[in-house]
Design a protein around this motif. Structure first.
Motif, short mmCIF file in Angstrom:
data_model
loop_
_atom_site.label_atom_id
_atom_site.label_comp_id
_atom_site.label_asym_id
_atom_site.label_seq_id
_atom_site.Cartn_x
_atom_site.Cartn_y
_atom_site.Cartn_z
N MET A 96 0.83 -1.20 0.00
CA MET A 96 0.00 0.00 0.00
C MET A 96 0.87 1.27 0.00
O MET A 96 0.65 2.18 -0.79
N GLY A 102 2.69 1.84 -3.18
CA GLY A 102 1.80 2.06 -4.32
C GLY A 102 1.83 0.94 -5.34
O GLY A 102 1.57 1.15 -6.52
N SER A 153 0.00 -1.82 -4.88
CA SER A 153 -1.16 -2.67 -4.59
C SER A 153 -2.21 -2.58 -5.69
O SER A 153 -3.28 -3.18 -5.59
N GLY A 155 -5.86 -0.73 -3.05
CA GLY A 155 -5.81 0.32 -2.04
C GLY A 155 -5.59 -0.25 -0.65
O GLY A 155 -4.77 -1.15 -0.46
N ASN A 168 -3.36 2.42 -11.85
CA ASN A 168 -2.42 2.54 -10.74
C ASN A 168 -1.41 1.41 -10.71
O ASN A 168 -1.10 0.86 -9.66
#
Lengths: 178, 164
Positions: free
Chosen positions: A79, A82, A84, A88, B43
């Protein structure tokens, strides 16, 4: 079984957690070749092999909730760094639960950390992780879901078995050095 | 053979056998029915979403071209914000999406466009016809943008949705 976490164990936990976390990133491209070919979501296949580090850490440290610690640490690291993905904050849960399952299997195992216990630990840990990610994110159903679970169980089993053999090798090297 | 190895080999054999048989069955079934899988990236992570596993709705929309009258169509698909939410992505947190087709045609959509009511959909059927890939050997969905003046940003053969 000792419960106190000494410095050596803490170092082992940290090392194995980081290795497990980043090995998944290394394994993923190769694992995705298989899952892309079968046309199922990647992840569960690669996770089986990265979970071997949690089984390895649990076998070598031989502490009761050691794998849970390692899973939690991996979740927090994933997490914070960053990596993941879309998970989140839920990455903490997704990483911790398989660790807890490994601890549970080892706690229930009567013969100590043998090959069968390691195999079952890897298999059930990856199975729990896959169930969780499916429930939270993927929502696969029917044949696809059964296949996804079978692949996660197979890779988890192989990972667990490999962890057992690796642990024996590492332990024998350590014994030789001592 | 050491004690316990029989069980281990047995478990692995059952798992491998099950995996191989189900994979073959799954691939054969996909050839017969639908592929309908899009990859969603966000992301640093990615996931393949099979549209057979999401709730699809039927809705009406117009295709507007620069020449000729608008043509009404019936679509079956899912609103893009719902698809993103299904993949664990909050549409309100993204800046936009980039849609990529099988032939690498790319279209960018802003968050406002994505989250607008009855605007962006990923559709699997148009007028009752399943949408196919360029070679028509598998099923691929299409992005429709209903509030655009023209259908130039509709993306046939959609294979990838990158949330940014």
């Amino acid at each position: 079984m000792k419960n106190k976490l000494d410095t050596r164990t803490l170092v082992l936990i940290a090392l194995v957690s980081v290795l497990g976390l980043f090995s998944k990133r290394l394994i993923s491209p190769a694992a995705n070749l298989v899952t892309d070919f079968i046309r199922i979501p990647g992840g569960s296949f690669a996770t089986g092999f990265s979970l071997l580090f949690l089984v390895l850490g649990r076998t070598m440290a031989n502490r009761r909730i050691c794998a849970t610690y390692m899973g939690f640490l991996q979740g927090v690291l994933a997490m914070v760094l960053g990596i993941s993905g879309f998970q989140g904050m839920l990455s903490i849960v997704v990483y911790t639960v398989p660790g807890a399952v490994i601890d549970l299997v080892f706690a229930l195992g009567k013969n100590g950390p043998d090959s069968l216990t390691c195999l079952l630990a890897g298999m059930l840990a990856n199975c729990s992780g896959s169930l969780l990610t499916n429930g939270l994110f993927f929502h696969l159903s029917g044949l696809l879901f059964v296949l996804w679970m079978l692949i996660s169980m197979t890779s988890g089993s192989v990972g667990g078995l490999f962890a057992c053999h690796l642990s024996k090798k590492l332990t024998s090297i350590r014994s030789c050095q001592v | 053979m050491k004690k316990g190895y029989g069980k281990i080999i047995g478990i692995l054999a059952v798992l491998l056998f099950g995996t191989v048989v189900l994979s073959a069955f799954h691939l054969a079934r996909q050839g017969e029915t639908a592929d309908r899988t899009v990859v969603i990236l966000w992301n640093g992570g990615e996931q393949a979403v099979n549209l057979a596993s999401v709730p699809l709705i039927e809705f009406e929309g117009e295709m507007r071209r620069k020449v000729g009258d608008p043509t009404p169509h019936t679509f079956q698909g899912i609103a893009l914000p719902e698809l993103l939410a299904h993949a664990g992505i909050d549409p309100e947190l993204i800046a936009g999406v980039q849609i990529t087709s099988e032939d690498n045609y790319q279209v960018d959509l802003t968050r406002d466009e994505v989250t607008a009511d009855h605007n962006v959909y990923l559709v699997t059927q148009m007028d009752g016809e399943e949408l196919r890939s360029i070679d028509a050997d598998k099923y691929l969905p299409m992005i429709v943008v209903l509030q655009d003046d023209f259908a130039t940003r509709w993306v046939k053969y959609t294979v990838r949705i990158e949330a940014q």
